[in-house]
Design a protein around this motif. Structure first.
Motif, PDB file in Angstrom:
ATOM      1  N   ALA A 137      -1.711   1.907   1.091  1.00 50.66           N
ATOM      2  CA  ALA A 137      -0.736   3.239   0.897  1.00 50.66           C
ATOM      3  C   ALA A 137      -0.768   3.644  -0.358  1.00 50.66           C
ATOM      4  O   ALA A 137      -1.233   3.352  -1.367  1.00 50.66           O
ATOM      5  N   ALA A 138      -0.691   5.081  -0.215  1.00 47.03           N
ATOM      6  CA  ALA A 138      -0.698   5.935  -1.713  1.00 47.03           C
ATOM      7  C   ALA A 138       0.629   5.967  -2.220  1.00 47.03           C
ATOM      8  O   ALA A 138       0.595   6.133  -3.515  1.00 47.03           O
ATOM      9  N   HIS A 139       1.603   5.416  -1.487  1.00 47.33           N
ATOM     10  CA  HIS A 139       2.993   5.356  -1.964  1.00 47.33           C
ATOM     11  C   HIS A 139       3.961   4.405  -1.297  1.00 47.33           C
ATOM     12  O   HIS A 139       3.497   4.006  -0.171  1.00 47.33           O
ATOM     13  N   CYS A 140       4.975   4.092  -1.917  1.00 42.06           N
ATOM     14  CA  CYS A 140       5.986   3.209  -1.209  1.00 42.06           C
ATOM     15  C   CYS A 140       7.187   4.052  -0.883  1.00 42.06           C
ATOM     16  O   CYS A 140       7.393   5.238  -1.261  1.00 42.06           O
ATOM     17  N   HIS A 141       8.155   3.292  -0.085  1.00 42.88           N
ATOM     18  CA  HIS A 141       9.385   4.015   0.070  1.00 42.88           C
ATOM     19  C   HIS A 141      10.418   2.974  -0.393  1.00 42.88           C
ATOM     20  O   HIS A 141      10.269   1.847  -0.524  1.00 42.88           O
ATOM     21  N   LEU A 142      11.610   3.824  -0.780  1.00 39.28           N
ATOM     22  CA  LEU A 142      12.876   2.969  -1.293  1.00 39.28           C
ATOM     23  C   LEU A 142      13.959   3.320  -0.305  1.00 39.28           C
ATOM     24  O   LEU A 142      14.280   4.438  -0.005  1.00 39.28           O
TER      25      LEU A 142
ATOM     26  N   GLN B 138       1.048   3.042  -5.883  1.00 40.50           N
ATOM     27  CA  GLN B 138       0.023   2.920  -4.770  1.00 40.50           C
ATOM     28  C   GLN B 138       0.173   1.319  -4.460  1.00 40.50           C
ATOM     29  O   GLN B 138       0.383   0.470  -5.519  1.00 40.50           O
ATOM     30  N   VAL B 139      -0.466   1.026  -3.331  1.00 38.43           N
ATOM     31  CA  VAL B 139      -0.541  -0.434  -2.942  1.00 38.43           C
ATOM     32  C   VAL B 139      -1.962  -0.532  -2.222  1.00 38.43           C
ATOM     33  O   VAL B 139      -2.670   0.131  -1.656  1.00 38.43           O
ATOM     34  N   ILE B 140      -2.658  -1.588  -2.979  1.00 37.44           N
ATOM     35  CA  ILE B 140      -4.091  -1.848  -2.872  1.00 37.44           C
ATOM     36  C   ILE B 140      -4.296  -3.076  -2.158  1.00 37.44           C
ATOM     37  O   ILE B 140      -3.522  -3.800  -2.013  1.00 37.44           O
ATOM     38  N   ALA B 141      -5.392  -3.158  -1.352  1.00 41.91           N
ATOM     39  CA  ALA B 141      -5.655  -4.406  -0.916  1.00 41.91           C
ATOM     40  C   ALA B 141      -6.378  -5.508  -2.004  1.00 41.91           C
ATOM     41  O   ALA B 141      -7.518  -5.018  -2.488  1.00 41.91           O
TER      42      ALA B 141
END
Length: 412
Positions: A93-98, A146-149
């Motif tokens: 994902a390019a971003h997270c949510h809060l 960002q969220v990477i594998a």
């Protein structure tokens, strides 16, 4: 073979450090006794944290100051405009949510989460919320982390320096010391081929996570320098919506959820945060039952449908602190010609590599060139595989009905 640096440990920290050294012209080798990334790297959720969880109490802590610059650095590497070029790494994902629960403490945590960060939460409109969060109370914010594998990160870093990464079992490494912490020679043997390699490193770096304790003992040093903080993580798989983010409740991240797909195309939720810390003291069924209830509490109206549940345990290895609390930053210990390194968090791996390179003082040395025989032995030496993600390893999974039936029987 004379080396500038010999690295033990093929997780994110060791592989990034190897890349930094190679780009500076150092002769370095990395040894891995298992699969690359096995342990903390593959177990991580892959979020490039910018310090949010350390500001929930409304203050800019030393931990937040240390990590707040990291998302920008990683973003440039992942875009291929800064070295190491990580443009081949798969982004989850390019971003997270809060988001928050409806408690007063949760509301205060959301306010605190805006203090002094480079990557601060930005409230999104109702029509921009991820599907699972449509019914959440209060605001939902986007966080540009960002969220990477992690397996893709390991694969990419390994491919950049595969010639310098060797697979060697723990029992096939003999470490000769001049004195505690002063490594004179490291002898490798390959039982499959009978090949041997004698390494004379100027500096040795231990970047093997939990494995650093045993390596330090073998180098004549006390293992009290390291501590571990365990987690018991939750996995949920099925026809799930994608979700990456944190639910804030007071000064804690109540749950952190990241999403990926397994090898069969099913969506997997990796659930950490406070639930994974509580879960350390629970067996698998008790943790999964608790997680089932917790997800329903933090995501109002959530209907997971026919999903399956599993868990895994991992120890976070860090430099020891007097209180046993999480260190504020990376850990680096220099003893003799040995450096022991712990990144503390995945996001801090680049910072750790830069600090270790500074300690080593990479430059021109009077080392002798490797002989043709040594080069040939290195070239023919086995290379390690990359560790699979936890949900692609065969394990027992429980259905929701099995989980709830067991909970009802226990309650009765």
């Amino acid at each position: 073979m004379q080396l500038d640096v010999l690295i033990f440990g093929g997780g994110a920290a060791g592989l990034w450090l190897l890349d930094e050294l190679a780009r500076r012209g150092a002769r370095a080798l990395l040894l891995e006794a298992d699969r690359l990334g096995a342990g903390q790297t593959i177990a991580s959720q892959g979020i490039i944290h910018g310090g949010l969880k350390y500001t929930l109490q409304g203050a800019l802590t030393p931990s937040a100051v240390q990590v707040r610059e990291m998302p920008g650095l990683w973003h440039e590497c992942l875009a291929g405009i800064r070295q190491p070029d990580l443009s081949g790494v798969r982004l989850r994902a390019a971003h997270c949510h809060l988001w928050r629960t409806d408690s007063l403490g949760s509301r205060l945590g959301m306010i605190g989460a805006r203090v002094g960060l480079r990557v601060a939460p930005q409230v999104v409109g109702d029509d921009e919320r991820p599907a699972p969060l449509v019914g959440c109370p209060g605001s939902v914010a986007r966080l540009d982390e960002q969220v990477i594998a992690p397996d893709s990160l390991v694969t990419t870093l390994f491919a950049r320096n595969a010639d310098c990464v060797l697979a060697v079992g723990t029992s096939d490494v003999d470490i000769e010391l001049a004195s505690p912490g002063l490594v004179r020679c490291v002898r490798l043997s390959d039982p499959a081929t009978g090949a041997e390699l004698n390494l004379a490193p100027r500096r040795v770096v231990l970047a093997a996570g939990r494995g650093n304790a045993e390596l330090r003992r073998r180098c004549g040093l006390a293992d009290a320098a390291m501590q571990t903080r365990p987690l018991h993580m939750v996995l949920v798989r099925g026809k799930l919506p994608l979700l990456n983010g944190h639910c804030v409740d007071g000064r804690t991240t109540r749950v952190t959820i990241t999403s990926d797909c397994d090898s069969s195309g099913r969506t997997v939720w990796q659930v950490g945060g406070q639930i994974a810390e509580i879960g350390v003291h629970l067996d698998e069924r008790a943790l999964l039952a608790r997680a089932d209830e917790e997800l329903g509490a933090v995501i109002p109206g959530l209907d997971l449908g026919p999903v399956e549940w599993a868990s895994y345990r991992v120890d976070r290895a860090e430099q020891a602190t007097p209180s046993g609390a999480r260190p504020e930053t990376v850990g680096i210990l220099c003893e003799g010609n040995l450096i022991t390194a712990w990144p503390t968090k995945l996001a801090l791996v680049p910072y750790l590599a830069e600090r270790v390179v500074e300690k080593i003082g990479v430059g021109q040395t009077d080392r002798e060139d490797a002989t043709a025989e040594e080069d040939a032995t290195c070239a023919a030496w086995p290379r390690p595989d990359v560790a699979p993600l936890f949900w692609d390893v065969p394990r027992a999974w429980l259905t929701t009905s099995e989980l709830r039936d067991a909970s009802r029987r226990k309650a009765a």
